[in-house]
Design an enzyme around this catalytic site. Structure first.
Site, PDB file in Angstrom:
ATOM      1  N   ARG A   1       6.210   6.133  13.921  1.00  0.00           N
ATOM      2  CA  ARG A   1       6.309   6.736  12.615  1.00  0.00           C
ATOM      3  C   ARG A   1       5.717   8.126  12.548  1.00  0.00           C
ATOM      4  NH1 ARG A   1       1.744   4.926   8.704  1.00  0.00           N
ATOM      5  NH2 ARG A   1       0.727   6.811   9.328  1.00  0.00           N
TER       6      ARG A   1
ATOM      7  N   ASP B   1       0.796   5.109   1.798  1.00  0.00           N
ATOM      8  CA  ASP B   1      -0.212   5.654   2.978  1.00  0.00           C
ATOM      9  C   ASP B   1      -0.923   6.556   2.628  1.00  0.00           C
ATOM     10  OD1 ASP B   1       1.303   3.978   4.887  1.00  0.00           O
ATOM     11  OD2 ASP B   1       2.584   5.481   5.357  1.00  0.00           O
TER      12      ASP B   1
ATOM     13  N   HIS C   1       0.863  -1.250   0.074  1.00  0.00           N
ATOM     14  CA  HIS C   1       0.026  -0.111   0.034  1.00  0.00           C
ATOM     15  C   HIS C   1       0.711   1.295   0.037  1.00  0.00           C
ATOM     16  CE1 HIS C   1       1.048  -0.494   4.055  1.00  0.00           C
ATOM     17  NE2 HIS C   1       0.719   0.872   4.434  1.00  0.00           N
TER      18      HIS C   1
ATOM     19  N   HIS D   1       4.749   0.128   0.285  1.00  0.00           N
ATOM     20  CA  HIS D   1       5.397  -0.611   1.158  1.00  0.00           C
ATOM     21  C   HIS D   1       4.555  -1.589   1.943  1.00  0.00           C
ATOM     22  CE1 HIS D   1       3.766   2.818   3.470  1.00  0.00           C
ATOM     23  NE2 HIS D   1       3.689   1.868   4.463  1.00  0.00           N
TER      24      HIS D   1
END
Length: 304
Positions: free
Chosen positions: A295, A132, A130, A280
């Site tokens: 993150r 983000d 996917h 990723h």
């Protein structure tokens, strides 16, 4: 002889075009950092940069150039406190908040935590390719991920270069998607680990958005595929069956090993990826062990 025709929609077999940057890219050396490529097209380890201190304009320029060339850059043993991690990311712009994911020590920090008893842990984005937050009008420019705790084996992350994926499409497919747009929605990606009540609460905040199937990178000018399994629901103007077939062919391009890099984490490592140019995939192959990551993401631009 029997028919040797290969069915349409499969992955191309044969020699692939593999170039890390656009054909007209001006290559320059690095004076402040060492850049160690990990594959032919994507991923580089950065050595010699102290991320605990504010970046000088010259160092920020070199790191940004490395990011543009290699799409994801790795820093071994950075060991940044959460506020240092956020300060590093702010050199690239305003930070996102994400009410759909678990909060860390501040609104800008997302915390991914898997307990050793992973069966009882809330699932998130493992085991799916996917990009983000493409369900936002301005998807993230990039993200900075740091592993706080690492399982003894497994828990790697992979990235795929979507410019290489576009470069190697057949002329027929490129013609079909030239100028096409697709709808992106947060609900398909979050439905498997978010309650229906919570999804309904957020529908007005995150309505479906329309993005180009092929976006142009705002800094390099390079074309790249911009559809993904988690959030892209259909191609505008196509009937659903045709759209599903074409999207299946396009999202499979991230699965080609020549377009990928795989990173084996150690505690304190950081990965900074260009969310405009990559997909990723976090591997959930460490059941029975603990993994903790944090993150921060940088607000991006409207794809064109």
């Amino acid at each position: 002889m029997r028919d040797a025709r290969v069915p349409e929609g499969g992955l191309y077999e044969g020699v692939r075009t593999l170039r890390p940057y656009p054909e007209d890219w001006q290559e320059r050396g690095y004076e402040l950092i060492e850049v160690v490529p990990q594959t032919r097209v994507i991923g580089a380890e950065i050595r010699g940069a102290d991320l605990t201190r504010p970046l000088s304009p010259a160092l920020r320029e070199e790191l940004n150039r490395a990011l543009l060339e290699w799409k994801v850059i790795f820093f071994r043993g950075a060991n940044l406190a959460p506020e240092q991690q956020a300060a590093f990311a702010r050199h690239w712009g305003e930070l996102e908040t994400n009410p759909l994911l678990a909060r860390g020590s501040s609104d800008e920090i997302v915390r991914f935590e898997k307990a050793a008893d992973s069966a009882g842990t809330r699932p998130t984005y493992e085991n799916v390719w996917h990009t983000d937050v493409t369900f936002r009008e301005r998807p993230a420019m990039g993200a900075v991920l740091q592993l706080r705790e690492v399982p003894p084996i497994g828990g790697h992350t992979m990235w795929a270069d979507m410019a290489a994926a576009y470069d190697n499409l057949s002329p027929r497919v490129k013609e079909r998607i030239d100028g096409a747009t697709a709808m992106h929605d947060f609900i398909p990606g979050f439905a498997r680990f978010t309650s229906a009540e919570r999804l309904a609460e957020l529908q007005d905040e995150f309505p479906p958005v329309e993005h180009p199937v092929v976006r142009t990178h705002p800094e390099t000018g390079r074309k790249m595929l911009f559809v993904n399994t988690s959030f892209t629901t259909h191609i505008v103007g196509m009937d659903r069956a045709e759209s599903d077939r074409l999207l299946a062919e396009l999202v499979r391009q991230a699965h080609v090993p020549e377009y990928q890099v795989r990173f084996a984490w150690q505690p304190g490592d950081i990965a900074f990826w260009d969310n405009r140019a990559t997909q990723h995939y976090a591997l959930f192959d460490y059941m029975g062990h603990r993994r903790v990551a944090e993150r921060v993401a940088v607000v991006g631009d409207r794809p064109f």
